[in-house]
Enzyme design. Structure first.
Site, PDB file in Angstrom:
ATOM      1  N   ASP A  67     -97.884 -37.297  30.375  1.00 32.89           N
ATOM      2  CA  ASP A  67     -96.962 -36.951  29.305  1.00 32.89           C
ATOM      3  C   ASP A  67     -95.690 -37.780  29.362  1.00 32.89           C
ATOM      4  O   ASP A  67     -95.446 -38.518  30.313  1.00 32.89           O
ATOM      5  CB  ASP A  67     -96.615 -35.449  29.358  1.00 32.89           C
ATOM      6  CG  ASP A  67     -96.420 -34.943  30.790  1.00 32.89           C
ATOM      7  OD1 ASP A  67     -95.858 -35.690  31.605  1.00 32.89           O
ATOM      8  OD2 ASP A  67     -96.826 -33.810  31.075  1.00 32.89           O
ATOM      9  N   HIS A 138     -98.653 -23.743  32.241  1.00 33.66           N
ATOM     10  CA  HIS A 138     -98.933 -24.986  31.530  1.00 33.66           C
ATOM     11  C   HIS A 138     -99.396 -26.082  32.499  1.00 33.66           C
ATOM     12  O   HIS A 138     -99.017 -26.108  33.668  1.00 33.66           O
ATOM     13  CB  HIS A 138     -97.736 -25.442  30.691  1.00 33.66           C
ATOM     14  CG  HIS A 138     -96.589 -26.047  31.456  1.00 33.66           C
ATOM     15  ND1 HIS A 138     -95.339 -25.479  31.475  1.00 33.66           N
ATOM     16  CD2 HIS A 138     -96.491 -27.168  32.191  1.00 33.66           C
ATOM     17  CE1 HIS A 138     -94.531 -26.229  32.196  1.00 33.66           C
ATOM     18  NE2 HIS A 138     -95.208 -27.261  32.653  1.00 33.66           N
TER      19      HIS A 138
END
Length: 242
Positions: A67, A138
């Site tokens: 990410d 997450h």
């Protein structure tokens, strides 16, 4: 699922680095999925040590980061591009053109997500994906939701996630509100997943992710479906699994 618990961070770091180094020694052209944040820093330090001792070369390795923040310049010290240079890439022999990180400043973020996903597809299946675990379950920046997106996508970060990352920024207001992240489907396609978790504050979510029901409200619980999941925990993070 193979769960390993370690008495010290040093032992955990060495074990994580050994898994990655061993893979690269066996397969010099390995494709690695890499994570950021506080969790993998010690593992990366060990990898740099392995390289400096001549135990492993990364010249032919290809890497894809999980990410990147949206709107944070690549030169910003808290961008994941800067992080990777600081902790790993700047100390190895890996060519810059073999290291991929999403462009959080692309003019068309949706097009950037498609481009990044295509790069991963072209490189072939990830041989190993390194992961940390957020307090809300997450993985990457795939936040709890009623449904999860398979491929690389733009995500609005949960307030809990932004607060957890605020320690790296002057104030909470400085933490970006969005990021580009690999999707859970892309993560689960990796041949091997190494999940690393540290600290007593993660004990509850470790227990929920690894032993609770598989549900998108806890994205990490989907890792239970992976055929080759290795979990590296310190004693505090694994305390509820005993």
């Amino acid at each position: 699922m193979n769960i390993l618990t370690f008495d010290s961070s040093e032992q955990l770091n060495e074990a994580g680095a050994n898994i990655i180094s061993g893979l690269v020694q066996t397969n010099p052209r390995a494709v690695l999925g890499l994570a950021t944040g506080g969790t993998p820093v010690g593992i990366y330090s060990h990898l740099v040590g392995d390289y400096r001792r001549g135990l492993v070369s990364f010249r032919q390795v290809t890497t894809f980061n999980l990410d990147e923040y949206v709107g944070l310049p690549a030169s910003h010290p808290e961008s994941y591009s800067s992080y990777m240079q600081r902790h790993l890439f700047g100390h190895l022999d890996i060519p810059a053109d073999r290291t991929y990180i999403p462009d959080g400043n692309a003019p068309d973020l949706e097009a950037e997500c498609r481009r990044y996903e295509q790069l991963i597809d072209t490189a072939g299946q990830l041989d190993l994906q390194l992961l940390g675990l957020g307090h809300n379950g997450h993985i990457g920046f795939n936040e709890p939701s009623h449904a999860l997106l398979r491929g690389t996508h733009v995500v609005t970060l949960a307030e809990e996630t932004r607060k957890a990352n605020a320690r790296f920024f002057p104030t909470l207001q400085d933490v970006p509100q969005q990021a580009i992240t690999m999707g859970v489907g892309t993560i689960l396609q990796a041949k091997m997943i190494v999940l690393v978790v540290r600290g007593a504050d993660k004990a509850d979510i470790v227990h929920r992710a690894l032993t609770g029901p598989i549900a998108t409200e806890c994205p990490a619980s989907l890792l239970q479906t992976h055929p080759h999941l290795v979990v590296l925990l310190d004693k505090a993070a694994g305390s509820r699994l005993a």
